[in-house]
Design a protein around this motif. Structure first.
Motif, PDB file in Angstrom:
ATOM      1  N   LYS A  65       6.170  14.958  -6.091  1.00 13.84           N
ATOM      2  CA  LYS A  65       5.439  15.346  -7.303  1.00 13.84           C
ATOM      3  C   LYS A  65       5.685  14.357  -8.449  1.00 13.84           C
ATOM      4  N   GLU A  66       6.880  13.776  -8.466  1.00 14.48           N
ATOM      5  CA  GLU A  66       7.233  12.891  -9.579  1.00 14.48           C
ATOM      6  C   GLU A  66       7.383  11.426  -9.191  1.00 14.48           C
ATOM      7  N   PHE A  67       7.457  11.141  -7.883  1.00 14.19           N
ATOM      8  CA  PHE A  67       7.688   9.776  -7.421  1.00 14.19           C
ATOM      9  C   PHE A  67       6.697   9.369  -6.345  1.00 14.19           C
ATOM     10  N   TYR A  68       6.364   8.094  -6.345  1.00 13.29           N
ATOM     11  CA  TYR A  68       5.719   7.520  -5.171  1.00 13.29           C
ATOM     12  C   TYR A  68       6.842   7.358  -4.152  1.00 13.29           C
ATOM     13  N   ALA A  69       6.717   8.033  -3.020  1.00 12.38           N
ATOM     14  CA  ALA A  69       7.735   7.984  -1.970  1.00 12.38           C
ATOM     15  C   ALA A  69       7.013   7.904  -0.632  1.00 12.38           C
ATOM     16  N   ASP A  70       7.079   6.750   0.003  1.00 11.04           N
ATOM     17  CA  ASP A  70       6.364   6.492   1.261  1.00 11.04           C
ATOM     18  C   ASP A  70       7.272   6.823   2.444  1.00 11.04           C
ATOM     19  N   ASP A  71       6.914   7.893   3.185  1.00 13.67           N
ATOM     20  CA  ASP A  71       7.783   8.338   4.276  1.00 13.67           C
ATOM     21  C   ASP A  71       7.938   7.280   5.369  1.00 13.67           C
ATOM     22  N   GLU A  72       6.914   6.491   5.644  1.00  7.24           N
ATOM     23  CA  GLU A  72       7.026   5.449   6.669  1.00  7.24           C
ATOM     24  C   GLU A  72       7.967   4.332   6.213  1.00  7.24           C
TER      25      GLU A  72
END
Length: 193
Positions: A65-72
């Motif tokens: 919700k608050e961060f760009y976080a790329d699971d790959e």
């Protein structure tokens, strides 16, 4: 010691999430050298973390919700013991997460981490790397960067001067040899007098 607003807020969002999921971590880099030495502004935060694949999905869900976080990207960093970043949407502040490597020095950083207050009213703490490990990491980065970064060198000198008399010089000497920065440590110790 208190750290400027957005830096604290963004760092706490990440570190509190790591703590909630039982991910051992230690904040290093410029924020740690500011905690142990001389305060300076920074455009990102560096965190060493002992992350596992089972942490990826809960971490991404908690932070997305608050961060760009790329699971790959996070999965790849865990599999290759490299790094990934989290970018805070509101401030564009970046958190670089370095997945703990298997070399002994990286493991020591997490074993020797210590809590440090980074905000008051209310008081809030994070784990930071020890002053000795900050110095050693900065010297290694300085060497790998071609020994041209004045900021890295000033950070090292700031911690050495501020923590003079409190540092474990035997520990630093041992690991400086392992990291191939003994000459830089000797130079920094001489310059910090």
């Amino acid at each position: 010691m208190t750290v400027p607003g957005d830096t604290v807020r963004v760092t706490l969002l990440v570190t509190q999430t790591f703590e909630r999921f039982g991910i051992p971590y230690a904040v290093g880099g410029s924020l740690a050298s500011s905690v142990h030495g001389v305060m300076r502004s920074t455009i990102d935060v560096d965190i060493v973390a002992d992350m596992r694949l089972e942490h990826v999905q809960p971490l991404v869900e908690a932070l997305s919700k608050e961060f760009y976080a790329d699971d790959e990207m996070i999965r790849g960093a865990i599999e290759h013991h490299s790094s990934f970043n989290l970018i805070h949407y509101e401030t564009a502040f970046k958190v670089d997460v370095f997945v703990q490597k298997s070399r002994a020095f990286d493991q020591m950083q997490l074993e020797r981490r210590r809590p440090s207050v980074i905000a008051t009213d209310p008081e809030q703490s994070i784990y930071v790397t020890s002053p000795e490990d900050v110095i050693l990491s900065k010297l290694e980065s300085y060497r790998m960067g071609g020994e041209v970064s004045d900021r890295q060198w000033r950070d090292v000198l700031g911690v050495l001067k501020t923590r003079e008399g409190d540092l474990d010089l035997d520990y630093m000497s041992k690991w400086a040899g392992e990291l191939k920065v003994s000459d830089l440590l000797e130079r920094a110790l001489a310059e910090s007098k």
